[in-house]
Design an enzyme around this catalytic site. Sequence first.
Site, mmCIF file in Angstrom:
data_model
loop_
_atom_site.group_PDB
_atom_site.id
_atom_site.type_symbol
_atom_site.label_atom_id
_atom_site.label_comp_id
_atom_site.label_asym_id
_atom_site.label_seq_id
_atom_site.Cartn_x
_atom_site.Cartn_y
_atom_site.Cartn_z
ATOM 1 N N GLY A 10 39.948 36.355 29.564
ATOM 2 C CA GLY A 10 40.190 36.458 31.013
ATOM 3 C C GLY A 10 39.639 35.722 31.837
ATOM 4 C CG PHE A 13 37.482 38.405 41.128
ATOM 5 C CD1 PHE A 13 36.990 37.480 41.918
ATOM 6 C CD2 PHE A 13 38.970 38.656 41.196
ATOM 7 C CE1 PHE A 13 37.811 37.071 43.107
ATOM 8 C CE2 PHE A 13 39.693 38.203 42.184
ATOM 9 C CZ PHE A 13 39.085 37.476 43.133
ATOM 10 C CB VAL A 78 44.220 37.767 23.740
ATOM 11 C CG1 VAL A 78 43.607 38.972 22.749
ATOM 12 C CG2 VAL A 78 43.088 36.940 23.583
ATOM 13 C CD GLU A 170 45.767 43.307 52.497
ATOM 14 O OE1 GLU A 170 44.502 43.369 52.746
ATOM 15 O OE2 GLU A 170 46.287 43.107 51.144
HETATM 16 C C1 LIG Z 1 47.867 42.104 45.296
HETATM 17 C C2 LIG Z 1 46.311 42.321 44.888
HETATM 18 C C3 LIG Z 1 45.258 42.555 46.332
HETATM 19 C C4 LIG Z 1 43.999 42.706 45.914
HETATM 20 N N1 LIG Z 1 43.415 42.846 47.210
HETATM 21 C C5 LIG Z 1 42.012 42.837 46.907
HETATM 22 C C6 LIG Z 1 41.035 42.880 47.946
HETATM 23 O O1 LIG Z 1 41.226 42.765 49.132
HETATM 24 N N2 LIG Z 1 39.542 43.229 47.757
HETATM 25 C C7 LIG Z 1 39.372 43.357 46.361
HETATM 26 O O2 LIG Z 1 37.903 43.459 46.039
HETATM 27 N N3 LIG Z 1 39.848 43.711 45.296
HETATM 28 C C8 LIG Z 1 41.392 43.187 45.437
HETATM 29 N N4 LIG Z 1 42.231 43.261 44.323
HETATM 30 C C9 LIG Z 1 41.762 43.651 43.208
HETATM 31 C C10 LIG Z 1 41.106 42.550 42.301
HETATM 32 O O3 LIG Z 1 41.920 41.386 42.604
HETATM 33 C C11 LIG Z 1 40.808 42.964 40.934
HETATM 34 O O4 LIG Z 1 39.921 44.175 40.999
HETATM 35 C C12 LIG Z 1 39.858 41.761 40.375
HETATM 36 O O5 LIG Z 1 40.899 40.813 40.218
HETATM 37 C C13 LIG Z 1 39.612 42.204 38.821
HETATM 38 O O6 LIG Z 1 38.977 41.402 38.126
HETATM 39 P P1 LIG Z 1 39.278 41.363 36.776
HETATM 40 O O7 LIG Z 1 38.396 40.253 36.350
HETATM 41 O O8 LIG Z 1 38.931 42.510 36.108
HETATM 42 O O9 LIG Z 1 40.676 41.069 36.365
HETATM 43 P P2 LIG Z 1 41.778 39.681 36.848
HETATM 44 O O10 LIG Z 1 41.077 39.152 38.039
HETATM 45 O O11 LIG Z 1 42.981 40.464 37.154
HETATM 46 O O12 LIG Z 1 41.722 38.816 35.608
HETATM 47 C C14 LIG Z 1 42.214 39.004 34.538
HETATM 48 C C15 LIG Z 1 42.549 37.616 33.768
HETATM 49 O O13 LIG Z 1 42.900 38.187 32.446
HETATM 50 C C16 LIG Z 1 43.987 37.194 32.083
HETATM 51 N N5 LIG Z 1 44.699 37.920 31.242
HETATM 52 C C17 LIG Z 1 45.293 39.086 31.247
HETATM 53 N N6 LIG Z 1 45.788 39.618 29.835
HETATM 54 C C18 LIG Z 1 45.289 38.407 28.960
HETATM 55 C C19 LIG Z 1 45.860 38.103 27.741
HETATM 56 N N7 LIG Z 1 46.407 39.070 26.813
HETATM 57 N N8 LIG Z 1 45.505 37.131 27.006
HETATM 58 C C20 LIG Z 1 44.585 36.206 27.572
HETATM 59 N N9 LIG Z 1 44.344 36.373 29.136
HETATM 60 C C21 LIG Z 1 44.891 37.673 29.600
HETATM 61 C C22 LIG Z 1 44.851 37.182 33.236
HETATM 62 O O14 LIG Z 1 45.585 36.114 33.383
HETATM 63 C C23 LIG Z 1 43.675 37.082 34.442
HETATM 64 O O15 LIG Z 1 43.548 35.560 34.565
HETATM 65 C C24 LIG Z 1 43.771 42.986 44.689
HETATM 66 C C25 LIG Z 1 44.437 42.983 43.560
HETATM 67 C C26 LIG Z 1 45.736 42.594 43.974
HETATM 68 C C27 LIG Z 1 46.909 42.403 42.487
#
Ligand SMILES: Cc1cc2nc3c(=O)[nH]c(=O)nc-3n(C[C@H](O)[C@H](O)[C@H](O)COP(=O)(O)OP(=O)(O)OC[C@H]3O[C@@H](n4cnc5c(N)ncnc54)[C@H](O)[C@@H]3O)c2cc1C
Length: 420
Positions: A10, A13, A78, A170
């Site tokens: 992943g 962030f 994955v 939004e």
């Molecule tokens: C429309 C929207 C608006 C948002 N607005 C805000 C905001 O204003 N402020 C804020 O703080 N947060 C906001 N969020 C929430 C924030 O984006 C998430 O909390 C944050 O992205 C979480 O980070 P993460 O690393 O857990 O997952 P993500 O950033 O979602 O990253 C997950 C990664 O894993 C990869 N992945 C998933 N499954 C697999 C797999 N099986 N194999 C390989 N790769 C995989 C995906 O492609 C992705 O790149 C928003 C979310 C959305 C959807």
Amino acid sequence: MQDHHVVVVGGGFGGVQLVNDLKGAPVRVTMIDKRNHHLFQPLLYQVATTLLSTSEIAWPIRSFFRDRPEVTTLLAEVVGVDGEAREVLLKDGQKIGYDTLVLATGATHAYFGHDEWEPVAPGLKTLEDATTIRRRILLAFERAEMETDPAVREALLTFVIVGAGPTGVELAGIISELARTTLPKEFRNIDTRKAKIILVEAGPRVLAAFAEDLSDYARKELEKLGVELRFGEPVTSCTAEGVTIGDAFVPCRTIVWAAGVEASPAAKWLGIPADRAGRAIVDKNLRAPGTGDVFVIGDTASVLREDGSPVPGIAPAAKQQGAYVAKAIKAKLAGRPVPGPFHYRHQGSLATIGKSAAIIDFGWIKLKGWIAWWVWGLAHIYFLIGVRWRIAVAWSWLWIYLSRQHSARLITQRESMREE
Ligand SMILES: Cc1cc2nc3c(=O)[nH]c(=O)nc-3n(C[C@H](O)[C@H](O)[C@H](O)COP(=O)(O)OP(=O)(O)OC[C@H]3O[C@@H](n4cnc5c(N)ncnc54)[C@H](O)[C@@H]3O)c2cc1C
């Protein structure tokens, strides 16, 4: 080359923060993502509503690590984890061995058991979702311009957004501004200002996570923008003809789903308990229980704060967890004690309503109106990656602010004017 192999699944962030913070550690890192780009999800709604283009909010993951020879980036999906063999299983059948594994695979939207609604009511999670929604919004206006049946025309000019959290609010605000300020002069047969933007919320108010006075302010701002609000009744069906809210059917051709969250199946891969949203329940050190070297972070992990409330699924939480796990890995390899339990620091909650109002709750101070909008804008520009993109987005916003024109209004993918 170092011996200890950290596999990070992943590049969102959490994952990117973790790999950044592992710089200088005696490890070899493999970053696996099923997409080739890191996506700045907080601005995704601006792509869906024609304010920004895709390349302004997403960047190739491998480009982040070009000067890090110890980091290998793989474009792969994955599908499981073999804890015994310490291997990650890829969709194409390949296996990748690990010493330490970090699952940071995020979450997606949930349809509360109605996955059949997804084709007519897309959610907003990926760039593809954003361009699909953008295309549907723009095509609805194009079709309405050609339509002679008043009932069909009205349905084409009705946009329903389900869920009044930050994303729903939004989207509703900007679609309304698009219809009322950007498009009117460009259409001859329809008055785009008469478009109906309906925001549906099963709960009693918009932005329920904010204090009531801020939520009330947001409701008034939405009403000023002409958004129709429907509270207290859930959506009971979504079809290509329209949406049913409680018992009332509303004919419409564009529905956007902004309700519900479901974590990636990391808990299933590991065979560990999950909460109701499917998030893997991890220990205080963000480790999957029963595994010494598997961490789960970000939106796919269920983590409690000291007071028992859940750590929210937002970008700063994922980044803090990525930083924490990097620290834990470094400490272990250096033979130092692992850091104490993960502690989440809440930096504030922000949401925008249209192009000039926002609400912010920093805990110690609450802001609303244009001041909050500027703080929101500056914060988002600051968190974008790279000076070039900060300048690009700031310039796009300034241009939109001054000209009231949305520049990213291209209909791509399927160009057909026929109903899909
Ligand atoms: C429309 C929207 C608006 C948002 N607005 C805000 C905001 O204003 N402020 C804020 O703080 N947060 C906001 N969020 C929430 C924030 O984006 C998430 O909390 C944050 O992205 C979480 O980070 P993460 O690393 O857990 O997952 P993500 O950033 O979602 O990253 C997950 C990664 O894993 C990869 N992945 C998933 N499954 C697999 C797999 N099986 N194999 C390989 N790769 C995989 C995906 O492609 C992705 O790149 C928003 C979310 C959305 C959807």
